[in-house]
Design a protein around this motif. Structure first.
Motif, PDB file in Angstrom:
ATOM      1  N   ASP A 176       0.831  -1.207   0.000  1.00 55.04           N
ATOM      2  CA  ASP A 176       0.000   0.000   0.000  1.00 55.04           C
ATOM      3  C   ASP A 176       0.869   1.263   0.000  1.00 55.04           C
ATOM      4  O   ASP A 176       0.565   2.255   0.678  1.00 55.04           O
ATOM      5  CB  ASP A 176      -0.946   0.009   1.207  1.00 55.04           C
ATOM      6  N   GLU A 178       3.793   1.678   1.318  1.00 58.46           N
ATOM      7  CA  GLU A 178       4.632   1.851   2.509  1.00 58.46           C
ATOM      8  C   GLU A 178       5.786   0.860   2.515  1.00 58.46           C
ATOM      9  O   GLU A 178       5.648  -0.281   2.051  1.00 58.46           O
ATOM     10  CB  GLU A 178       3.801   1.647   3.783  1.00 58.46           C
ATOM     11  N   LYS A 337      -5.390  -4.521   7.640  1.00 52.29           N
ATOM     12  CA  LYS A 337      -5.048  -3.099   7.611  1.00 52.29           C
ATOM     13  C   LYS A 337      -5.043  -2.508   9.017  1.00 52.29           C
ATOM     14  O   LYS A 337      -4.139  -1.735   9.376  1.00 52.29           O
ATOM     15  CB  LYS A 337      -6.032  -2.345   6.722  1.00 52.29           C
ATOM     16  N   THR A 338      -6.044  -2.859   9.811  1.00 49.96           N
ATOM     17  CA  THR A 338      -6.115  -2.354  11.192  1.00 49.96           C
ATOM     18  C   THR A 338      -4.911  -2.809  11.999  1.00 49.96           C
ATOM     19  O   THR A 338      -4.276  -2.010  12.713  1.00 49.96           O
ATOM     20  CB  THR A 338      -7.414  -2.840  11.861  1.00 49.96           C
ATOM     21  N   VAL A 340      -1.934  -3.824  10.951  1.00 47.50           N
ATOM     22  CA  VAL A 340      -0.697  -3.202  10.466  1.00 47.50           C
ATOM     23  C   VAL A 340      -0.575  -1.784  11.006  1.00 47.50           C
ATOM     24  O   VAL A 340       0.507  -1.357  11.467  1.00 47.50           O
ATOM     25  CB  VAL A 340      -0.649  -3.211   8.926  1.00 47.50           C
ATOM     26  N   THR A 341      -1.669  -1.024  10.978  1.00 51.98           N
ATOM     27  CA  THR A 341      -1.648   0.346  11.500  1.00 51.98           C
ATOM     28  C   THR A 341      -1.270   0.365  12.973  1.00 51.98           C
ATOM     29  O   THR A 341      -0.443   1.183  13.417  1.00 51.98           O
ATOM     30  CB  THR A 341      -3.027   1.010  11.297  1.00 51.98           C
ATOM     31  N   LEU A 342      -1.854  -0.535  13.753  1.00 52.02           N
ATOM     32  CA  LEU A 342      -1.561  -0.603  15.188  1.00 52.02           C
ATOM     33  C   LEU A 342      -0.105  -0.994  15.440  1.00 52.02           C
ATOM     34  O   LEU A 342       0.566  -0.428  16.312  1.00 52.02           O
ATOM     35  CB  LEU A 342      -2.499  -1.608  15.864  1.00 52.02           C
ATOM     36  N   LYS A 344       2.486  -0.597  13.407  1.00 49.74           N
ATOM     37  CA  LYS A 344       3.371   0.503  13.000  1.00 49.74           C
ATOM     38  C   LYS A 344       3.391   1.601  14.060  1.00 49.74           C
ATOM     39  O   LYS A 344       4.441   2.208  14.327  1.00 49.74           O
ATOM     40  CB  LYS A 344       2.891   1.073  11.665  1.00 49.74           C
ATOM     41  N   LYS A 345       2.256   1.855  14.669  1.00 51.29           N
ATOM     42  CA  LYS A 345       2.182   2.871  15.716  1.00 51.29           C
ATOM     43  C   LYS A 345       2.986   2.459  16.943  1.00 51.29           C
ATOM     44  O   LYS A 345       3.714   3.272  17.535  1.00 51.29           O
ATOM     45  CB  LYS A 345       0.722   3.105  16.102  1.00 51.29           C
ATOM     46  N   CYS A 348       7.085   1.825  15.520  1.00 51.04           N
ATOM     47  CA  CYS A 348       7.525   2.561  14.343  1.00 51.04           C
ATOM     48  C   CYS A 348       9.030   2.823  14.328  1.00 51.04           C
ATOM     49  O   CYS A 348       9.639   2.946  13.267  1.00 51.04           O
ATOM     50  CB  CYS A 348       6.748   3.868  14.207  1.00 51.04           C
TER      51      CYS A 348
END
Length: 440
Positions: A176, A178, A337-338, A340-342, A344-345, A348
């Protein structure tokens, strides 16, 4: 009490027994557990509603009370033959021919009590002790062309472990748009030069697509190359399709599903939301189906009919495919997606790399240069109420003592509800940050 060698093999600790024990303990625990380790599918409302409606309809039309002399075959009141429920097999023949034009007959399909049961049969049919043309004993292995692979394969052989495996190429990729992702690819140079393959010591080639644990999807070119190698060496290509097309279709890559007489396709009703009914499906040449049916008769008498009864009308009217395409696949794509976002946060600024999410219900996380093994990380996370599965269990056929990568990854389920993902990933982030920080 003394057990035979067979008994000793199956009572020793294994990765799959630990996984299932943890799953059972989590379900009955009176303490909150962030269940990110098991293989249970998610509870999706549209899926549950359809299965409940189908179950109720079976009760209303008298299918559960089939008379022994009736021509109907959807009841649980009687055994099927060892091949499995005839009505479901006929429905599957029609479905696959309708969607893929494979020209199957009922002689090409057998049912088992779950896909784990199927692989117990297949790996013991094609791996282990053989007699060659000179009447001499030859030990043949199941070739895994890409590891890591499914934890449940490792211990299914009746005697010993009979696997030959090839380590992957690891490519850095984007997802996506990234960075921070990687993808496994088959090392065909290593595969083609395997002594065991050239010397006739391989009984079958097997891969899962999408792969459990990583979510990797072998490309059509990779699958075609594997099929060519299998035919060249006169061994079957076994494809574990538990997460793939056409159901549950948890696969995001643009790929195709193919079958021929040298291919053995394995499907399951588990990941569409029916893990408890234990229904596996094998599509293969008639001689393989006859062998599986004979094994069913000895081990199970006959396969369970409950899952077949629920799934038959859904296969006949294509509802199982519509459900997979419109509800199951989009759900897991959003879950990935959810998650991966969590992740990465939380991590990171730390050396986390994620295998590109291409399918299945897991993420495969690589913590480069982790100060401890992921088996130790598993124990620490378990103490904090969060379950994952360490990578060491996913390399059957490989000596991983000097393979650092095999001790740095974890499998994390994305089938949990959003709050469990948030809580569990927060614990993973806290523990992993502490480990890296402590090693500075």
């Amino acid at each position: 009490m003394k057990f035979s060698k067979f008994g000793q093999k199956f009572t020793q600790p294994t990765g799959i027994s630990q996984l299932m024990d943890d799953l059972g303990d989590a379900l009955k625990s009176d303490q909150p557990v962030n269940m990110l380790g098991g293989g249970n599918p998610a509870r999706i409302e549209a899926v549950n509603e359809l299965f409940l409606e189908t179950y109720q309809a079976l009760g209303n039309d008298g299918s559960f009370r089939e008379d022994i002399n009736s021509t109907a075959t959807s009841s649980m009141a009687n055994y099927s033959n060892p091949q499995g429920d005839a009505a479901f097999i006929d429905a599957l023949v029609g479905f696959f021919n309708r969607h893929y034009d494979w020209n199957l007959t009922s002689e090409n399909i057998a049912l088992t009590n779950g896909s784990q049961n199927a692989f117990f049969y297949l790996f013991n049919l094609f791996g282990g002790a053989f007699t060659d043309e000179q009447n001499e004993s030859v030990d043949k292995s199941i070739l895994l062309p890409l590891t890591p692979e499914y934890i449940g394969y490792s211990d299914v052989h009746v005697e010993g472990q009979h696997f030959t495996a090839v380590l992957p190429h690891i490519d850095e990729v984007t997802h996506d748009g990234e960075a921070g992702f990687f993808k496994y690819r088959v090392d065909f140079d290593a595969l083609e030069n395997l002594p065991a393959l050239k010397e006739g010591r391989i009984g079958a080639i097997c891969c899962s697509r999408p792969t459990n644990p990583t979510g990797n999807v072998l490309t059509d070119d990779e699958m075609a190359h594997l099929a060519e190698i299998a035919k060249r060496y006169d061994v079957p290509l076994i494809i574990d399709n538990a997460y793939g097309m056409p159901f549950p279709n948890i696969i995001y890559s643009d790929v195709n599903l193919k079958w021929d007489n040298n291919t053995i396709l394995c499907f399951s009703l588990s990941k569409i939301g029916l893990p408890g009914v234990r229904t596996g499906i094998i599509v293969a040449a008639p001689e393989v189906i006859a062998a599986v049916s004979a094994m069913n008769a000895v081990v199970n008498l006959s396969p369970t009919r409950f899952g077949a009864s629920i799934a038959t009308p859904l296969v006949e009217n294509n509802a199982i495919k519509d459900l997979s395409d419109n509800d199951i696949k989009p759900f897991y794509q959003q879950q990935a997606k959810t998650a991966v976002t969590l992740l990465k946060k939380e991590l990171c600024d730390y050396p986390l790399v994620i295998h590109k999410p291409e399918g299945a219900i897991f993420l495969w996380l690589w913590f480069k240069d982790l100060p401890i093994s992921t088996s130790e990380l598993y124990e620490t996370l378990k103490e904090k109420g969060t379950l994952i599965v360490p990578s060491e269990y996913f390399f059957p056929g490989v000596d991983i003592s000097d393979y650092k990568h095999a001790h740095e990854c974890i499998r994390m389920s994305i089938a949990a509800d959003e709050q469990t993902l948030i809580d569990g990933i927060a614990v993973i982030g806290e523990v992993v940050r502490g480990l890296y920080d402590g090693a500075k």
